[in-house]
Design an enzyme around this catalytic site. Structure first.
Site, PDB file in Angstrom:
ATOM      1  N   SER A 112       0.800  -1.222   0.000  1.00  0.00           N
ATOM      2  CA  SER A 112       0.000   0.000   0.000  1.00  0.00           C
ATOM      3  C   SER A 112       0.832   1.272   0.000  1.00  0.00           C
ATOM      4  O   SER A 112       0.376   2.314  -0.474  1.00  0.00           O
ATOM      5  CB  SER A 112      -0.926   0.013   1.223  1.00  0.00           C
ATOM      6  OG  SER A 112      -0.191  -0.192   2.421  1.00  0.00           O
TER       7      SER A 112
ATOM      8  N   HIS B 169      -0.950   5.683   6.829  1.00  0.00           N
ATOM      9  CA  HIS B 169      -0.378   5.648   5.481  1.00  0.00           C
ATOM     10  C   HIS B 169       0.001   7.069   5.062  1.00  0.00           C
ATOM     11  O   HIS B 169      -0.557   8.044   5.567  1.00  0.00           O
ATOM     12  CB  HIS B 169      -1.370   5.060   4.473  1.00  0.00           C
ATOM     13  CG  HIS B 169      -1.485   3.573   4.537  1.00  0.00           C
ATOM     14  ND1 HIS B 169      -2.322   2.939   5.428  1.00  0.00           N
ATOM     15  CD2 HIS B 169      -0.861   2.592   3.835  1.00  0.00           C
ATOM     16  CE1 HIS B 169      -2.217   1.630   5.267  1.00  0.00           C
ATOM     17  NE2 HIS B 169      -1.333   1.396   4.312  1.00  0.00           N
TER      18      HIS B 169
END
Length: 268
Positions: free
Chosen positions: A44, A250
């Site tokens: 990711s 993230h």
């Protein structure tokens, strides 16, 4: 005088030839850059989860047009671009589903992988919901995995990349430290934050060692993210996102363009 004229003539001739060759070399380098076959692999952090603007063709992989691989290929007029990085990918996922477009013609490969193998999501869930002691115990388990098991898994992936793309420049990208320490910060305790940062350091050390042993370049994003961790006041990382849990911890779009992209630019 005559020798001086001859010397002047020879010098001028050599300069002219040198400039011609330099121009040719520059043109060749530009041609190579413009004709790069680029393959972006990984998890990711490479697909761009957290930066938005996801490609519909990527499905659940959440491949973003604001991710560092997409930004790099857009800026370099590449000959081909295979964007295979996928949210949640482990080393096994890379081996089973991301190596198909690698060939002897591949010029550049980028990859970030290993965080999911080490249980990144479970570590953060445990540390958010449980006590300091439970968080530290879970981190210790992850650290032990990074020391004992992850290196072999990375070797398998890196060896497969080299076998399929023997001439490619391979750039391994690491993971940032999550927290700026020594500041007042809501959320996790200082004990948890320090332990999470230490785990990131252990993971990056393993990645750097395995990359070096395979002759790959390592991009240490801890350097570019310094001053932009959580609790810094200028974070390039999402904290806990209750409306979109998957984006938690993230990089933001700024983290992709300011943290990851400069490293790929310098190492590609």
């Amino acid at each position: 005088m005559r020798r001086s004229r001859i010397a002047t003539y020879v010098t001028s001739l050599l300069l002219a030839v040198g400039l011609t060759l330099t121009g040719a070399a520059t043109a060749q380098a530009s041609s190579v850059a413009a004709g790069t076959d680029y393959v972006a692999l990984g998890d990711s952090y490479s697909s761009g989860v957290g930066s938005g603007s996801y490609l519909s063709s990527g499905g659940d992989c959440k491949r973003s047009t604001k991710s560092y691989p997409y930004l790099w290929q857009a800026a370099h007029s590449v000959s081909s671009f295979s964007f295979l990085a996928c949210s949640g990918a482990t080393t096994s996922d890379v081996m089973s589903g991301q190596l198909s477009t690698l060939t002897s013609a591949t010029d550049l490969v980028s990859i970030s992988v290993g965080g999911n193998d080490a249980g990144f999501a479970d570590v953060m869930t445990t540390c958010v919901l449980q006590s300091d002691a439970t968080c530290l115990a879970r981190i210790d388990t992850a650290r032990a995995f990074v020391d004992s098991t992850l290196p072999g898994r990375l070797d398998t992936v890196y060896s497969a990349i080299r076998a399929k793309a023997p001439a490619a420049r391979v750039v391994v990208l690491g993971y940032p430290r999550f927290y700026r320490l020594g500041t007042t910060c809501l959320g996790l305790s200082a004990t948890k934050r320090a332990a999470i940062n230490d785990a990131a350091d252990r993971l990056d050390a393993a990645l750097a060692k395995r990359a070096a042993d395979h002759g790959f370049a390592f991009g240490d994003v801890r350097t570019t993210f310094t001053g932009h961790e959580l609790c810094s006041g200028s974070a390039w990382l999402h904290s806990l996102e209750l409306l979109d849990i998957g984006e938690s911890y993230h990089p933001t779009a700024a983290g992709q363009s300011g943290g990851y992209l400069p490293l790929l630019n310098s190492l590609a």
